[in-house]
Every structure is written in structure tokens, then in C-alpha cells.
Write a protein that holds these residues in place. Sequence first.
Motif, PDB file in Angstrom:
ATOM      1  N   LEU A   1       0.771  -1.156  -0.054  1.00  0.00           N
ATOM      2  CA  LEU A   1      -0.102   0.086  -0.077  1.00  0.00           C
ATOM      3  C   LEU A   1       1.060   1.133  -0.075  1.00  0.00           C
ATOM      4  O   LEU A   1       0.539   2.154  -0.708  1.00  0.00           O
ATOM      5  CB  LEU A   1      -0.943  -0.092   1.317  1.00  0.00           C
ATOM      6  N   VAL A   2       1.839   1.164   0.812  1.00  0.00           N
ATOM      7  CA  VAL A   2       2.962   2.188   0.804  1.00  0.00           C
ATOM      8  C   VAL A   2       3.641   2.578  -0.551  1.00  0.00           C
ATOM      9  O   VAL A   2       3.644   3.940  -0.988  1.00  0.00           O
ATOM     10  CB  VAL A   2       4.092   2.304   1.798  1.00  0.00           C
ATOM     11  N   GLN A   3       3.558   1.486  -1.349  1.00  0.00           N
ATOM     12  CA  GLN A   3       4.426   1.662  -2.569  1.00  0.00           C
ATOM     13  C   GLN A   3       3.307   2.158  -3.486  1.00  0.00           C
ATOM     14  O   GLN A   3       3.768   3.284  -4.392  1.00  0.00           O
ATOM     15  CB  GLN A   3       4.711   0.145  -3.110  1.00  0.00           C
ATOM     16  N   ILE A   4       2.165   2.279  -3.318  1.00  0.00           N
ATOM     17  CA  ILE A   4       1.241   3.177  -4.204  1.00  0.00           C
ATOM     18  C   ILE A   4       0.912   4.239  -3.820  1.00  0.00           C
ATOM     19  O   ILE A   4       1.061   5.011  -4.529  1.00  0.00           O
ATOM     20  CB  ILE A   4      -0.140   2.294  -4.079  1.00  0.00           C
ATOM     21  N   SER A   5       0.980   4.616  -2.279  1.00  0.00           N
ATOM     22  CA  SER A   5       0.934   6.035  -2.039  1.00  0.00           C
ATOM     23  C   SER A   5       0.680   5.920  -0.253  1.00  0.00           C
ATOM     24  O   SER A   5       0.101   5.067   0.170  1.00  0.00           O
ATOM     25  CB  SER A   5      -0.415   6.487  -2.353  1.00  0.00           C
TER      26      SER A   5
END
Length: 186
Positions: A105-109
Motif C-alpha cells: 500500500l505504501v508503494q502505491i501511496s
Amino acid sequence: MPYIDLPAHLPGITGLLEYSQHTAGPIRELTQILLRGDSTLTQGERELIATVVSYNNECVFCTTAHTAAADLLLGETETCEMVKNDIDSAPVSDKMKSLLKIAKLVQISGKAVTPEAIATAKENGASDEEIHDTVLIAGLFCLYNRYVDGLASVTPANPEFYQYLGERIVNHGYNRLPQGYDHLKK
């Protein structure tokens, strides 16, 4: 071909870090603390976080390097491949599955991380510190992935290179080698 003049004998992130040692120092130190410092997450688990973020950012250099390091630390090669393709089927704890999903999820935003994802991780036994470190490792590897790909750093195709790099990461961590990297010139 890199967009800037980088040391030809140092592909990937190493060349970038050598190019700008004054910015590399703090980045290396943070990486060393997060991936090799004291933690309730194993070094292998932290490398899995780096791997899943790099894989989802489509950074071939970082994905391959951290897969090699994680495989060495875990003592096998199946877990990384499973984590990259289907976290739920991977042979890791439910806590680790939850943390890896937060990393994705962090990788997405950062804003993609939901209260539900955090609650699931806590229900599966993740501590606040483990959640914190997961988010920070994921954010740091987004930086690394964009740094490597944004400057078109060289990505070797030879699997032996990544085996060597994985061994260097496992055996020496993320600090600059005391002798530098001139020994890698051929």
C-alpha cells in the motif's frame, strides 16, 4: 545508458551512492539501521519488504538484489517468489503477510494505507514499531527504486552479479565498504 556520468564499474545503486557520497552517507546509515539494526523483524523479513516494494515498483535492479539477499537470509528461494506473486500463499506468518500488504500500500501511496490494514496487522500481532518500520522501509525503497530508475542506472543481466551483491548485502550490510569499490574494476 545512465543519464549522468556514473562509475562504469558500479551498476545500480552503488554507482549512484558513490557519485554523491555526501548524500549517500545518511541514506546508507538509515538503511543499515532499518534493515540490519535491532528489530523484532528478522533481517530476512525486512529484505522481503524491500523486495515486494521494489517488485511492485518494477525496479529490476533492486528487486533482483534484494531477492538475492532475502533468499540467502531465509536459506531458500521459494518465499520471495511467492511474496512477489501472491502474499497470501507465501509461507510467512499472518503478521508478516499483513506487514507486506501494508508495504504494498505504501508503494502505491502513503495515503493508500488504511485503518483496516493497520488493524489487521495489529490483530495478527504486529507491534507499533513493526508497523512503523514497515512503512519506513517501504518508503525508503520507493526512494531507492526511483533513484535507480530515474537516473537510468545500469541494470546487469547476469544472475551471478546479483548473487554476489546479495552476499555483499548479507555479509557487509548497507554501509560503504571501508576500502571502497575500486577492487570491482575489471
